[in-house]
Scaffold this motif. Sequence first.
Motif, mmCIF file in Angstrom:
data_model
loop_
_atom_site.group_PDB
_atom_site.id
_atom_site.type_symbol
_atom_site.label_atom_id
_atom_site.label_comp_id
_atom_site.label_asym_id
_atom_site.label_seq_id
_atom_site.Cartn_x
_atom_site.Cartn_y
_atom_site.Cartn_z
ATOM 1 N N ASP A 69 6.217 -6.889 -14.735
ATOM 2 C CA ASP A 69 5.595 -5.370 -15.324
ATOM 3 C C ASP A 69 4.445 -5.522 -14.314
ATOM 4 O OD1 ASP A 69 7.670 -5.337 -17.016
ATOM 5 O OD2 ASP A 69 6.377 -6.717 -18.667
ATOM 6 N N LEU A 70 3.533 -6.239 -13.318
ATOM 7 C CA LEU A 70 1.916 -5.916 -13.107
ATOM 8 C C LEU A 70 3.066 -6.109 -11.886
ATOM 9 C CD1 LEU A 70 -0.404 -5.725 -12.377
ATOM 10 C CD2 LEU A 70 -0.601 -8.794 -11.808
ATOM 11 N N LEU A 71 4.153 -6.424 -10.992
ATOM 12 C CA LEU A 71 4.834 -6.206 -9.689
ATOM 13 C C LEU A 71 5.317 -5.180 -10.106
ATOM 14 C CD1 LEU A 71 5.668 -7.848 -7.245
ATOM 15 C CD2 LEU A 71 7.148 -8.266 -8.684
ATOM 16 N N ARG A 72 6.131 -4.613 -11.011
ATOM 17 C CA ARG A 72 7.106 -3.284 -10.897
ATOM 18 C C ARG A 72 5.463 -2.598 -11.070
ATOM 19 N NH1 ARG A 72 9.520 -4.233 -15.453
ATOM 20 N NH2 ARG A 72 11.940 -5.111 -14.058
ATOM 21 N N ARG A 73 4.832 -2.404 -11.612
ATOM 22 C CA ARG A 73 3.685 -1.296 -11.929
ATOM 23 C C ARG A 73 3.465 -0.723 -9.994
ATOM 24 N NH1 ARG A 73 -0.924 -1.393 -16.033
ATOM 25 N NH2 ARG A 73 -1.146 0.168 -15.024
ATOM 26 N N LEU A 74 2.847 -2.370 -9.355
ATOM 27 C CA LEU A 74 2.435 -2.312 -7.924
ATOM 28 C C LEU A 74 3.198 -1.793 -6.797
ATOM 29 C CD1 LEU A 74 0.398 -3.435 -6.048
ATOM 30 C CD2 LEU A 74 1.515 -5.765 -5.705
ATOM 31 N N ARG A 75 4.353 -2.192 -7.482
ATOM 32 C CA ARG A 75 5.707 -1.666 -6.870
ATOM 33 C C ARG A 75 5.327 -0.232 -6.188
ATOM 34 N NH1 ARG A 75 4.626 -4.341 -3.377
ATOM 35 N NH2 ARG A 75 5.758 -6.252 -2.819
ATOM 36 N N GLN A 76 5.506 0.787 -7.953
ATOM 37 C CA GLN A 76 5.687 1.812 -7.708
ATOM 38 C C GLN A 76 4.412 2.594 -6.625
ATOM 39 O OE1 GLN A 76 5.780 2.327 -11.795
ATOM 40 N NE2 GLN A 76 7.628 1.638 -12.530
#
Lengths: 235, 235
Positions: A69-76
């Motif tokens: 989830d952290l990665l997904r947020r960062l990638r946005q």
Amino acid sequence: MITERVRTAHVLVVEDDWPIRHLLKVSLSAHDYEVSEAENCKEAISSLAKQVPDLLLLDLGLPDGSGIDLLRRLRQEHATPVIVLSVQGAERTKIEALDLGADDYLTKPFSVDELLARVRAALRRSKSLHAPTLLTCGDLELDLERRHVTLAGHEISLTPNEFSLLMAFMRNQDRVLTHRQLLKEVWGEGYVDDSHVLRVNVCNLRRKLNSPDGKRNYIKTEPGVGYRLCLPRPA
Amino acid sequence: MITERVRTAHVLVVEDDWPIRHLLKVSLSAHDYEVSEAENCKEAISSLAKQVPDLLLLDLGLPDGSGIDLLRRLRQEHATPVIVLSVQGAERTKIEALDLGADDYLTKPFSVDELLARVRAALRRSKSLHAPTLLTCGDLELDLERRHVTLAGHEISLTPNEFSLLMAFMRNQDRVLTHRQLLKEVWGEGYVDDSHVLRVNVCNLRRKLNSPDGKRNYIKTEPGVGYRLCLPRPA
DNA sequence: TTTTTGCATCAAGGATCCTTGAAGCGGGGT
DNA sequence: ACCCCGCTTCAAGGATCCTTGATGCAAAAA
């Protein structure tokens, strides 16, 4: 004219296990990286809010939430390179992270040399971004990257030769291109006298480019000379 | 961030016939172009030696030599846009000039409006140059422009799918790319689960990339995950 | 060891594309 | 008016490429 990275790269390490986090910090610091640490998602998020690092080392097994989830947020928001750490057996999560845009992965236990090599590769890559190449002519758009052509919004499909031909035209809008120039550009030196194959392809290209009612014409014939791409005039 | 041409464009007119030369100078000056004049090859050459203009208007029927030779000499050093003037009937020369890289042509008599339109188009084009996109990995070279791939100097021929696949790899050297990422990139969203077609293509690509004696391997398999392009290690 | 799983490789049917031939059309010149 | 030349368009044989199935192989799991 070269733009060189002078300052040291900043790496954020997100890892809950102290021995590993410490190993990472020591190894990276010894090679002149500037290192920040976070031992859970919460700390990582607040650290990212303060400063976005040049690279993220992310453990996927965090206590207070999924690293995914952290990665997904960062990638946005950011394209920061991310190297994922995972334990053996967590294949599913690892692949999910890579599909989300993580740059690389390491399976614990890992060798420090390998880690450093991966870090160097990820940082090197992140420096080379390419300008999006998109040519337009009226409501014609040609995307060099994806090899797509759209006309007034919706895509049209061209054969490889037709695409090359249109590319030559769009790079030289409003310019006359002789038969020889086009044949040389698309088919190569050996075809400069085969004007028939050019005519057939121009014909097919026109059929795809011009509106169904035949009211527009992008490719203008210059008799005896060649062709020219220009904005269609409503005949 | 836009770079706009602020200074007025400089046009060199090479024309022996006074009435026409005068017409050109007056018309161009009236539209804020800075105009130089030359009435033969000799004058043109000395003018070019002093200052290279933004555009050249070149009459092909000069008294002291062929305008074609002047164009050929110019093209050996500069990419300055050139618009050729010719009399009707001189088709042969006109086409020769265009094949040599002249940007456009006008047949006398011409309308001043058409001349100005051609001048604008030529100047607009000359502003947009594209960076040569060439990716390398060891002695592998991939030319995005020409869609050519060379291995240790000599060209190898790839099918369209193989080319796209290699392009994805070379944009992400040393990086793991998952099966889904590669399938999405090359075949599109609908193929992300068809890993067989990917394997076949990787196999064919390897056959073409690896040296005949099978001693090098550019594409490394990451079991369960995907593939990675990296410098071949002499196995 | 046997089984299983994922990857590599080969081969063929089918789809797409390219080239070439042939016919139609129209303007300019005789 | 007729012919000639260049451009346009249609059609088909042949080449290339893509997908899919079948088989082999190796390493991990049972």
